[in-house]
Design a protein around this motif. Structure first.
Motif, PDB file in Angstrom:
ATOM      1  N   ARG A 138       5.809  13.702  -2.072  1.00 24.75           N
ATOM      2  CA  ARG A 138       4.747  14.438  -2.751  1.00 24.75           C
ATOM      3  C   ARG A 138       5.368  15.354  -3.809  1.00 24.75           C
ATOM      4  NH1 ARG A 138       0.623  18.666   0.119  1.00 24.75           N
ATOM      5  NH2 ARG A 138       0.382  16.951   1.617  1.00 24.75           N
ATOM      6  N   GLU A 196       4.105   5.850  -5.416  1.00 21.58           N
ATOM      7  CA  GLU A 196       4.134   5.905  -6.880  1.00 21.58           C
ATOM      8  C   GLU A 196       3.068   6.861  -7.415  1.00 21.58           C
ATOM      9  OE1 GLU A 196       3.749   1.868  -8.117  1.00 21.58           O
ATOM     10  OE2 GLU A 196       5.911   1.450  -7.932  1.00 21.58           O
ATOM     11  N   GLN A 197       1.923   6.881  -6.755  1.00 23.78           N
ATOM     12  CA  GLN A 197       0.859   7.795  -7.166  1.00 23.78           C
ATOM     13  C   GLN A 197       1.282   9.242  -6.940  1.00 23.78           C
ATOM     14  OE1 GLN A 197      -2.796   7.432  -4.946  1.00 23.78           O
ATOM     15  NE2 GLN A 197      -4.011   8.356  -6.563  1.00 23.78           N
ATOM     16  N   ARG A 198       1.950   9.517  -5.814  1.00 26.59           N
ATOM     17  CA  ARG A 198       2.406  10.875  -5.517  1.00 26.59           C
ATOM     18  C   ARG A 198       3.454  11.333  -6.526  1.00 26.59           C
ATOM     19  NH1 ARG A 198       3.497  10.364   1.021  1.00 26.59           N
ATOM     20  NH2 ARG A 198       1.354   9.886   1.620  1.00 26.59           N
ATOM     21  N   ALA A 258       2.336   1.795  -3.479  1.00 25.39           N
ATOM     22  CA  ALA A 258       1.309   2.291  -4.398  1.00 25.39           C
ATOM     23  C   ALA A 258       1.039   3.777  -4.163  1.00 25.39           C
ATOM     24  CB  ALA A 258       0.017   1.487  -4.220  1.00 25.39           C
ATOM     25  N   ARG A 259       0.981   4.188  -2.886  1.00 24.45           N
ATOM     26  CA  ARG A 259       0.713   5.591  -2.578  1.00 24.45           C
ATOM     27  C   ARG A 259       1.866   6.487  -3.033  1.00 24.45           C
ATOM     28  NH1 ARG A 259       0.848   6.438   2.530  1.00 24.45           N
ATOM     29  NH2 ARG A 259       0.970   4.348   3.405  1.00 24.45           N
ATOM     30  N   GLY A 276       3.978  10.336  -9.555  1.00 27.48           N
ATOM     31  CA  GLY A 276       3.455  10.510 -10.902  1.00 27.48           C
ATOM     32  C   GLY A 276       2.408  11.591 -11.033  1.00 27.48           C
ATOM     33  N   ALA A 277       1.972  12.154  -9.918  1.00 25.80           N
ATOM     34  CA  ALA A 277       0.912  13.170  -9.967  1.00 25.80           C
ATOM     35  C   ALA A 277       1.476  14.518 -10.389  1.00 25.80           C
ATOM     36  CB  ALA A 277       0.255  13.295  -8.598  1.00 25.80           C
ATOM     37  N   ASP A 319       0.835  -1.203   0.000  1.00 32.82           N
ATOM     38  CA  ASP A 319       0.000   0.000   0.000  1.00 32.82           C
ATOM     39  C   ASP A 319       0.869   1.251   0.000  1.00 32.82           C
ATOM     40  OD1 ASP A 319      -2.642   1.405   0.429  1.00 32.82           O
ATOM     41  OD2 ASP A 319      -1.603   2.022   2.247  1.00 32.82           O
TER      42      ASP A 319
END
Length: 251
Positions: A79, A52-54, A49-50, A56-57, A46
């Protein structure tokens, strides 16, 4: 049955009980460790995943001074943020770094924002022979600039092998508080930003070298603990069978 016979019969039963209790406790402990590692595995997945999301945002505004008390590892690490300000180039700090490009330094430069606050920006890597700012004038930015990069948390005191030595201006970790105190900077954000490669003009410093690596061996650890529990259970069963045969023979 005489007292001696009673005592002789009691000893094997007592040994069987003690070994059984210890064995069962050991199995329970090993199973608990395996289950804990399974929980850690899902937590790590988890987290990855979090993060990687940050990363790529699209970049968002960095936390302002009013939000500094809420900055945390869980909420803010990696971030993708954006800042606007002017670099205080004469107050840069070089922090020893070992990277894929070799040994050298991170160039930590204060960025003065419009509201009067300061954020330390890791502009990137320079090799040891280019530590002198005069050897990399092309990368010096005097005008107002937009910086995008990844938020990082403070690294107090030093590295695993070396402690920071502010009096000697020798730095082995990106210790925001200590660097700010040594340079007389205030107010300084409780985080720093690793600049993207796109934020760096010229060839030096080299930005965008943030390594995002999360070791994830929890599945291996879980299987190890479960296998040890199974082996212990097997040995306990063998011991019980042996004890039963011994009791049958004695009877």
């Amino acid at each position: 049955m005489t007292d001696l016979q009673n005592e002789t019969a009691f000893r094997p039963r007592s040994r069987l009980a003690v070994v059984s209790i210890l064995g069962l406790l050991l199995i329970a402990g090993l199973l608990a460790l395996g289950t804990w590692q399974v929980k850690r595995l899902f937590w790590k997945l988890d987290l990855i995943a979090r993060v990687e999301q940050r990363i790529g945002a699209p970049p968002v505004p960095a936390p302002p001074r009013s939000d500094w008390p809420n900055v945390s590892l869980a909420r803010d690490e990696y971030r993708h943020v954006a800042l606007h300000g002017r670099f205080l180039n004469d107050e840069e700090t070089l922090v020893y770094a070992a990277t894929e490009l070799g040994a050298g330094y991170w160039v930590m430069t204060p960025l003065a924002l419009h509201d009067g606050t300061i954020v330390l920006v890791n502009r990137g890597f320079v090799p040891m022979e280019r530590r002198d700012p005069k050897a990399r004038q092309q990368g010096r930015i005097e005008d107002e600039v937009k910086v995008t990069g990844l938020m990082r948390m403070d690294e107090p005191k030093g590295s695993l092998l070396q402690s920071n030595r502010p009096r000697e201006d020798r730095w082995y970790s990106r210790d925001v508080g200590a660097i700010a105190a040594a340079r007389g900077l205030s107010p300084v954000a409780p985080y720093f930003v690793d600049a993207d490669a796109s934020s760096i003009p010229g060839t030096l410093p080299v930005g965008g070298l943030t390594r995002v690596v999360f070791p994830n061996n929890h599945l291996v650890y879980a299987l190890t603990w479960y296998c040890l529990a199974a082996m212990t259970a097997g040995m306990l069963v063998i011991f019980w069978r042996s004890a039963r045969k011994s009791n049958s023979g004695a009877a």
